[in-house]
Design an enzyme around this catalytic site. Structure first.
Site, mmCIF file in Angstrom:
data_model
loop_
_atom_site.group_PDB
_atom_site.id
_atom_site.type_symbol
_atom_site.label_atom_id
_atom_site.label_comp_id
_atom_site.label_asym_id
_atom_site.label_seq_id
_atom_site.Cartn_x
_atom_site.Cartn_y
_atom_site.Cartn_z
ATOM 1 N N GLY A 139 88.494 62.571 58.656
ATOM 2 C CA GLY A 139 89.601 61.929 59.363
ATOM 3 C C GLY A 139 89.786 62.349 60.811
ATOM 4 O O GLY A 139 90.841 62.100 61.399
ATOM 5 N N HIS A 140 88.756 62.965 61.427
ATOM 6 C CA HIS A 140 88.919 63.454 62.800
ATOM 7 C C HIS A 140 88.603 62.430 63.875
ATOM 8 O O HIS A 140 88.600 62.759 65.056
ATOM 9 C CB HIS A 140 88.072 64.710 63.022
ATOM 10 C CG HIS A 140 88.724 65.945 62.497
ATOM 11 N ND1 HIS A 140 89.095 66.078 61.178
ATOM 12 C CD2 HIS A 140 89.099 67.106 63.097
ATOM 13 C CE1 HIS A 140 89.662 67.261 60.996
ATOM 14 N NE2 HIS A 140 89.684 67.908 62.133
ATOM 15 N N GLY B 266 80.799 63.959 57.075
ATOM 16 C CA GLY B 266 80.386 62.550 57.064
ATOM 17 C C GLY B 266 80.386 61.909 58.437
ATOM 18 O O GLY B 266 79.397 61.303 58.854
ATOM 19 N N TYR C 8 77.641 68.332 67.822
ATOM 20 C CA TYR C 8 77.157 69.442 68.659
ATOM 21 C C TYR C 8 78.172 70.562 68.598
ATOM 22 O O TYR C 8 79.354 70.366 68.298
ATOM 23 C CB TYR C 8 76.982 69.007 70.130
ATOM 24 C CG TYR C 8 78.291 69.099 70.862
ATOM 25 C CD1 TYR C 8 79.229 68.094 70.746
ATOM 26 C CD2 TYR C 8 78.629 70.249 71.575
ATOM 27 C CE1 TYR C 8 80.468 68.218 71.333
ATOM 28 C CE2 TYR C 8 79.877 70.380 72.161
ATOM 29 C CZ TYR C 8 80.782 69.368 72.034
ATOM 30 O OH TYR C 8 82.021 69.508 72.594
ATOM 31 N N ASN D 288 80.877 60.437 69.018
ATOM 32 C CA ASN D 288 81.848 61.215 68.254
ATOM 33 C C ASN D 288 83.123 61.525 69.050
ATOM 34 O O ASN D 288 84.080 62.029 68.482
ATOM 35 C CB ASN D 288 81.225 62.515 67.736
ATOM 36 C CG ASN D 288 80.645 62.348 66.335
ATOM 37 O OD1 ASN D 288 80.908 61.363 65.667
ATOM 38 N ND2 ASN D 288 79.867 63.324 65.905
ATOM 39 N N TYR D 289 83.097 61.238 70.357
ATOM 40 C CA TYR D 289 84.352 61.318 71.114
ATOM 41 C C TYR D 289 84.891 59.897 71.252
ATOM 42 O O TYR D 289 85.061 59.373 72.338
ATOM 43 C CB TYR D 289 84.122 61.959 72.486
ATOM 44 C CG TYR D 289 83.921 63.461 72.438
ATOM 45 C CD1 TYR D 289 84.093 64.179 71.265
ATOM 46 C CD2 TYR D 289 83.580 64.178 73.596
ATOM 47 C CE1 TYR D 289 83.916 65.555 71.231
ATOM 48 C CE2 TYR D 289 83.405 65.559 73.563
ATOM 49 C CZ TYR D 289 83.572 66.236 72.377
ATOM 50 O OH TYR D 289 83.412 67.598 72.357
HETATM 51 C C1 LIG Z 1 89.897 68.828 66.509
HETATM 52 C C2 LIG Z 1 88.570 68.163 66.720
HETATM 53 C C3 LIG Z 1 87.492 68.920 67.146
HETATM 54 C C4 LIG Z 1 86.243 68.336 67.335
HETATM 55 N N1 LIG Z 1 85.197 69.113 67.741
HETATM 56 C C5 LIG Z 1 83.963 68.563 67.856
HETATM 57 C C6 LIG Z 1 82.843 69.348 68.226
HETATM 58 O O1 LIG Z 1 82.945 70.545 68.447
HETATM 59 N N2 LIG Z 1 81.634 68.747 68.317
HETATM 60 C C7 LIG Z 1 81.480 67.412 68.065
HETATM 61 O O2 LIG Z 1 80.341 66.924 68.132
HETATM 62 N N3 LIG Z 1 82.534 66.638 67.739
HETATM 63 C C8 LIG Z 1 83.753 67.183 67.624
HETATM 64 N N4 LIG Z 1 84.808 66.390 67.260
HETATM 65 C C9 LIG Z 1 84.576 64.968 67.015
HETATM 66 C C10 LIG Z 1 84.059 64.757 65.596
HETATM 67 O O3 LIG Z 1 82.697 65.118 65.507
HETATM 68 C C11 LIG Z 1 84.172 63.288 65.224
HETATM 69 O O4 LIG Z 1 85.515 62.883 65.287
HETATM 70 C C12 LIG Z 1 83.618 63.022 63.829
HETATM 71 O O5 LIG Z 1 83.276 61.667 63.707
HETATM 72 C C13 LIG Z 1 84.606 63.411 62.773
HETATM 73 O O6 LIG Z 1 84.092 63.262 61.502
HETATM 74 P P1 LIG Z 1 85.132 63.111 60.292
HETATM 75 O O7 LIG Z 1 84.350 62.900 59.059
HETATM 76 O O8 LIG Z 1 86.114 64.225 60.331
HETATM 77 O O9 LIG Z 1 85.915 61.828 60.761
HETATM 78 P P2 LIG Z 1 86.344 60.434 60.108
HETATM 79 O O10 LIG Z 1 87.528 60.022 60.896
HETATM 80 O O11 LIG Z 1 86.489 60.540 58.641
HETATM 81 O O12 LIG Z 1 85.093 59.505 60.441
HETATM 82 C C14 LIG Z 1 84.637 59.253 61.750
HETATM 83 C C15 LIG Z 1 83.761 58.002 61.769
HETATM 84 O O13 LIG Z 1 82.660 58.156 60.883
HETATM 85 C C16 LIG Z 1 82.728 57.212 59.814
HETATM 86 N N5 LIG Z 1 82.402 57.923 58.582
HETATM 87 C C17 LIG Z 1 83.003 59.037 58.100
HETATM 88 N N6 LIG Z 1 82.427 59.428 56.963
HETATM 89 C C18 LIG Z 1 81.438 58.550 56.709
HETATM 90 C C19 LIG Z 1 80.494 58.434 55.660
HETATM 91 N N7 LIG Z 1 80.460 59.317 54.660
HETATM 92 N N8 LIG Z 1 79.623 57.400 55.683
HETATM 93 C C20 LIG Z 1 79.653 56.499 56.696
HETATM 94 N N9 LIG Z 1 80.525 56.575 57.725
HETATM 95 C C21 LIG Z 1 81.415 57.588 57.730
HETATM 96 C C22 LIG Z 1 84.158 56.730 59.820
HETATM 97 O O14 LIG Z 1 84.284 55.444 59.222
HETATM 98 C C23 LIG Z 1 84.483 56.741 61.290
HETATM 99 O O15 LIG Z 1 83.920 55.621 61.914
HETATM 100 C C24 LIG Z 1 86.073 66.951 67.094
HETATM 101 C C25 LIG Z 1 87.167 66.180 66.672
HETATM 102 C C26 LIG Z 1 88.408 66.777 66.493
HETATM 103 C C27 LIG Z 1 89.579 65.951 66.061
#
Ligand SMILES: Cc1cc2nc3c(=O)[nH]c(=O)nc-3n(C[C@H](O)[C@H](O)[C@H](O)COP(=O)(O)OP(=O)(O)OC[C@H]3O[C@@H](n4cnc5c(N)ncnc54)[C@H](O)[C@@H]3O)c2cc1C
Ligand SMILES: *[C@@H]1O[C@H](CO)[C@@H](O)[C@H](O)[C@H]1NC(C)=O
Ligand SMILES: *[C@@H]1O[C@H](CO)[C@@H](O)[C@H](O)[C@H]1NC(C)=O
Ligand SMILES: *[C@@H]1O[C@H](CO)[C@@H](O)[C@H](O)[C@H]1NC(C)=O
Ligand SMILES: *[C@@H]1O[C@H](CO)[C@@H](O)[C@H](O)[C@H]1NC(C)=O
Ligand SMILES: *[C@@H]1O[C@H](CO)[C@@H](O)[C@H](O)[C@H]1NC(C)=O
Length: 530
Positions: free
Chosen positions: A107-108, A176, A184, A467-468
């Site tokens: 959910g990030h 995910g 990174y 990812n940003y």
């Molecule tokens: C506090 C914070 C710190 C961060 N630090 C970093 C960092 O140090 N380095 C970096 O590279 N990034 C960083 N990020 C960004 C982070 O990598 C992305 O937001 C990443 O997509 C988050 O993954 P999630 O599963 O938590 O997010 P989600 O919100 O669950 O998913 C993000 C995206 O990926 C899709 N997705 C998720 N899971 C799947 C799955 N299983 N199959 C297919 N699609 C999927 C979702 O539909 C959505 O489009 C940071 C974000 C936050 C909020």
């Protein structure tokens, strides 16, 4: 009179026919049942908006308060699979009902696109699928998408303090989204991205089939290592190679005000960051601050060195004296303790805190990204500092590139921002006030700084990091024009790799089952609906 009763009768008929409280939920229940999911399981994994736990499940993985307000559209159902077959049924049924499926791991997503939509939608929430198996024999791990980075780091450390994994610094980020979008962290200069260490995956495709690397083929396997999982399928798990880390690493955090030559230090940072020893990673935070009623910018240099303090000091003394790093600034600790240090836990905290899935605080926030290819001059930096003070609250984070990032070809994975980049900028603004004016104000601030930076950053295309997530750089809102709209953000996120992603997308998901605001579009005129 008779006519009146007839009308009343028709009215009630209509009301009862159309207000089964959640038609989408009802259809999903029926479809899951047709797909041979037992009824007792269905009632546990499908949440209708009427379910008393619905709000709690929805909010559990909201990580941006902007998308936790009363006007945020809610999903018609939340699906919380506990088995692969539940994910297959979810894909098959969402496709059959023609409803948008949003996939959520941690959910990030900065724009909340894993749990928000402008259309009717359902959330497929993977938090139950979070097992991690570390194998010391071949130094690999299988990790399910719903696991968080902190859990992965902990499970590796539990088995060996000489192994680690190059991924993000925030422990509550989900595997995910992070791994499918690049990933990174502070070992990027030594080991590259998370996706550079992915060796297998399990995915549910648009037809509900469960595929591994061999059965999905090398093209699809390439796409889900940086092209964003959500355009191609539901990733259930990744298999990764672990990387060696020394018994102790060295960390530091050095702050510099403008009076302490912050500008000289940031200027020099840009000169050395490309070529300095790849055991060293330095992040720079630029933050507007107020000291004694005077507004200015403070630079904070946060470091990770994969070695001891003496060797670090010999490198910084000779190549980066402007940093002014001294022995007392350097803390030697195990790699897992460096993870805690980088996440701002104090040095009495135990690694088990990494198993905590809930962050302390969730802010209202907005992020943007840029890449810098040529050093910004001292006068340019001065004008930037002045602009940051003028604007108010927006901070910048510089993350160094160079090292192995220069060696990996742009086409090795969908993530194209490799050689030629000195550092990536993250624009960052957080706030606490839930008023609409605050939202408008801070979003305007961050856009103003982004606009100011135009002459200093990459152009044609102005590159961004997937990812940003930043919906300002373009979205698809007209399905008939999705290819042209998708190209706008697509080349910023993927440069020349965009075309290959579209080809793969058109082949594996021609009906565009896996779609979102910034998904990879299907080729137009491919004879299918887009
Ligand atoms: C506090 C914070 C710190 C961060 N630090 C970093 C960092 O140090 N380095 C970096 O590279 N990034 C960083 N990020 C960004 C982070 O990598 C992305 O937001 C990443 O997509 C988050 O993954 P999630 O599963 O938590 O997010 P989600 O919100 O669950 O998913 C993000 C995206 O990926 C899709 N997705 C998720 N899971 C799947 C799955 N299983 N199959 C297919 N699609 C999927 C979702 O539909 C959505 O489009 C940071 C974000 C936050 C909020
Ligand atoms: C979402 O909003 C509700 C209601 O205001 C609040 O109780 C909850 O803590 C919020 N959750 C997050 C993650 O912002
Ligand atoms: C880890 O191993 C267990 C037990 O063999 C298995 O049930 C689970 O699916 C495995 N997890 C992954 C991600 O492979
Ligand atoms: C702020 O003011 C106090 C009191 O005058 C002074 O001691 C301190 O050094 C000042 N700090 C800075 C950073 O100028
Ligand atoms: C690691 O660093 C700590 C703290 O300086 C020190 O006590 C310990 O001996 C070091 N371990 C190794 C293996 O160098
Ligand atoms: C732990 O942190 C405290 C306070 O910042 C510091 O004084 C101390 O030296 C640190 N200890 C170690 C072993 O890093």
């Amino acid at each position: 009179m008779e006519k009146y009763f007839l009308l009343l009768f028709l009215y009630f008929l209509n009301v009862f026919a159309s207000t089964s409280p959640c038609p989408v939920y009802d259809s999903l229940v029926q479809c899951f049942s047709e797909n041979k999911i037992p009824g007792d399981q269905i009632s546990k994994i499908l949440y209708s908006p009427q379910n008393p736990s619905f709000t709690n499940v929805l909010e559990s993985y909201i990580r941006n308060r902007r998308f936790n307000v009363s006007t945020t559209r809610k999903p018609n159902t939340i699906i919380t699979p506990t088995a692969e077959c539940h994910v297959s049924a979810a894909v098959t049924c969402a496709k059959k009902l023609g409803i948008q499926l949003k996939i959520r791991s941690g959910g990030h997503d900065y724009e909340g696109i894993s749990y928000v939509s402008d259309h009717d939608f359902v959330i497929l929430d993977l938090f139950n699928l979070r097992s991690i198996n570390v194998s010391l024999d071949d130094q690999t791990a299988w990790v399910q998408s719903g696991a968080l980075l902190g859990e992965l780091y902990y499970r590796i450390w539990e088995k060996s303090n000489l192994l680690g994994f190059p991924a993000g610094v925030c422990p509550t980020v989900g595997v995910g989204g992070h791994l499918s979008g690049g990933g990174y962290g502070n070992m990027i200069r030594k080991y590259g991205l998370s996706v550079d260490h992915v060796i297998d995956a399990v995915i549910v495709d648009a037809n509900g089939r469960v595929l591994d690397r061999k059965s999905m083929g090398e093209d699809l396997f390439w796409a889900i290592r940086g092209g964003g999982g959500a355009s191609f399928g539901v990733i259930l798990a990744y298999r990764i190679n672990l990387v060696p880390v020394p018994p102790n690493v060295t960390v530091f955090n050095v702050q510099k005000s403008v009076d302490q030559n912050a500008i000289d230090a940031v200027f020099k940072y840009q000169q050395i960051v490309d070529t300095i020893d790849s055991d060293l990673f330095i992040r720079v935070l630029l933050q507007p601050i107020t000291v004694n009623n005077t507004r200015s910018v403070r630079a904070t240099f946060i470091g990770l060195f994969l070695g001891d303090g003496d060797r670090l000091l010999s490198i910084t003394d000779s190549q980066f004296p402007e940093l002014g790093l001294k022995k007392p600034d350097c803390f030697e600790k195990s790699w897992i303790d460096s993870v805690l240090y980088w996440s701002n836990f104090d040095n009495t905290t135990s690694p088990s805190v990494l198993l905590n899935r809930t962050p302390d605080k969730v802010n209202f926030l907005k992020r943007k990204s840029d890449y810098v290819k040529n050093p910004i001059s001292k006068s340019g930096l001065q004008s930037l500092f002045d602009k940051m003070v003028e604007i108010g609250k927006v901070g910048l984070v510089f993350n160094s590139y160079g090292g192995i990032m220069k060696e990996i070809p742009e086409s090795a994975t969908p993530f194209p921002h490799r050689a030629g980049n000195l550092f990536k900028i993250q624009y960052s603004v957080n706030w606490d006030d839930e008023s609409e004016e605050a939202d408008k104000n801070y979003i305007n601030q961050i856009r103003e700084l982004y606009s100011f930076m135009t002459p200093f950053v990459s152009s044609n295309p102005r590159e961004s990091y997937l990812n940003y997530r930043d919906l300002d750089i373009g979205i698809v809102d007209d399905p008939k024009n999705s290819f042209n709209q998708g190209k706008v953000y697509g080349v910023k996120y993927f440069k020349g790799n965009f075309d290959k992603l579209v080809k793969i997308k058109t082949k594996v998901d021609p009906d565009n089952v896996f779609r979102n605001e910034q998904s990879i579009p299907v080729y137009p005129f491919s004879g299918r609906k887009v």
